[in-house]
Design a protein around this motif. Sequence first.
Motif, short mmCIF file in Angstrom:
data_model
loop_
_atom_site.label_atom_id
_atom_site.label_comp_id
_atom_site.label_asym_id
_atom_site.label_seq_id
_atom_site.Cartn_x
_atom_site.Cartn_y
_atom_site.Cartn_z
N LEU A 152 0.82 -1.22 0.00
CA LEU A 152 0.00 0.00 0.00
C LEU A 152 0.85 1.27 0.00
CD1 LEU A 152 -2.88 -0.88 2.48
CD2 LEU A 152 -2.97 -0.80 -0.02
N LYS A 153 2.06 1.18 0.56
CA LYS A 153 2.95 2.35 0.58
C LYS A 153 3.42 2.72 -0.82
CE LYS A 153 5.00 1.50 5.11
NZ LYS A 153 6.24 1.14 5.80
N THR A 154 3.59 1.71 -1.67
CA THR A 154 4.16 1.96 -2.99
C THR A 154 3.13 2.01 -4.11
OG1 THR A 154 4.58 -0.40 -3.31
CG2 THR A 154 6.35 0.91 -2.33
N CYS A 155 1.97 1.42 -3.90
CA CYS A 155 0.95 1.36 -4.96
C CYS A 155 -0.20 2.31 -4.61
CB CYS A 155 0.45 -0.07 -5.14
SG CYS A 155 -0.74 -0.23 -6.48
N LYS A 156 -0.16 3.48 -5.18
CA LYS A 156 -1.17 4.51 -4.90
C LYS A 156 -2.56 4.04 -5.29
CE LYS A 156 -0.91 8.69 -3.28
NZ LYS A 156 -0.75 8.86 -1.86
N SER A 157 -2.66 3.31 -6.39
CA SER A 157 -3.95 2.84 -6.87
C SER A 157 -4.61 1.91 -5.86
CB SER A 157 -3.76 2.12 -8.21
OG SER A 157 -4.98 1.56 -8.64
N CYS A 158 -3.86 0.95 -5.35
CA CYS A 158 -4.41 0.01 -4.36
C CYS A 158 -4.76 0.72 -3.06
CB CYS A 158 -3.43 -1.12 -4.08
SG CYS A 158 -3.28 -2.29 -5.44
N ALA A 159 -3.90 1.66 -2.65
CA ALA A 159 -4.14 2.40 -1.42
C ALA A 159 -5.43 3.21 -1.53
CB ALA A 159 -2.97 3.31 -1.10
N GLU A 160 -5.62 3.86 -2.65
CA GLU A 160 -6.84 4.66 -2.84
C GLU A 160 -8.08 3.77 -2.90
OE1 GLU A 160 -6.11 7.00 -6.32
OE2 GLU A 160 -4.72 8.34 -5.27
N GLU A 161 -7.97 2.63 -3.58
CA GLU A 161 -9.11 1.73 -3.68
C GLU A 161 -9.48 1.16 -2.32
OE1 GLU A 161 -10.65 -2.16 -6.14
OE2 GLU A 161 -8.99 -0.98 -6.92
N LEU A 162 -8.50 0.79 -1.53
CA LEU A 162 -8.77 0.27 -0.19
C LEU A 162 -9.43 1.35 0.67
CD1 LEU A 162 -8.54 -2.03 1.87
CD2 LEU A 162 -6.31 -1.09 2.50
N GLU A 163 -8.94 2.57 0.59
CA GLU A 163 -9.52 3.66 1.38
C GLU A 163 -10.97 3.91 0.97
OE1 GLU A 163 -8.64 8.25 2.81
OE2 GLU A 163 -7.33 7.33 1.32
N VAL A 164 -11.24 3.94 -0.32
CA VAL A 164 -12.61 4.15 -0.79
C VAL A 164 -13.52 3.03 -0.31
CG1 VAL A 164 -14.08 4.19 -2.86
CG2 VAL A 164 -12.00 5.58 -2.77
#
Length: 89
Positions: free
Chosen positions: A8-20
């Motif tokens: 999640l630290k390196t993949c902005k796309s996954c981090a944003e999707e998880l947060e949403v």
Amino acid sequence: MNGFLNHLKTCKSCAEELEVNYIVQEGMLRMNDKSASLNLASAYRHEITNNKEYIASRKRSIVIANVFRTLIFWTLLAVTFVYLRVTFT
């Protein structure tokens, strides 16, 4: 699990999707609770921090347990060796 959090630290796309997904799910759960905080972005960050702390704590516990198991093994081996040496001399 730690690999996932590191990802999640390196993949902005996954981090944003998880947060949403977290915000949508928590928002649905809190929708009828008038006293619940709706600062879901902050709740998400808090949850991630708690998970990181939990993982670090579990890792420490596993290391400590392994150290004790190793100590017990070597102690039992030494006691067995001494017992056999005393018995057969």
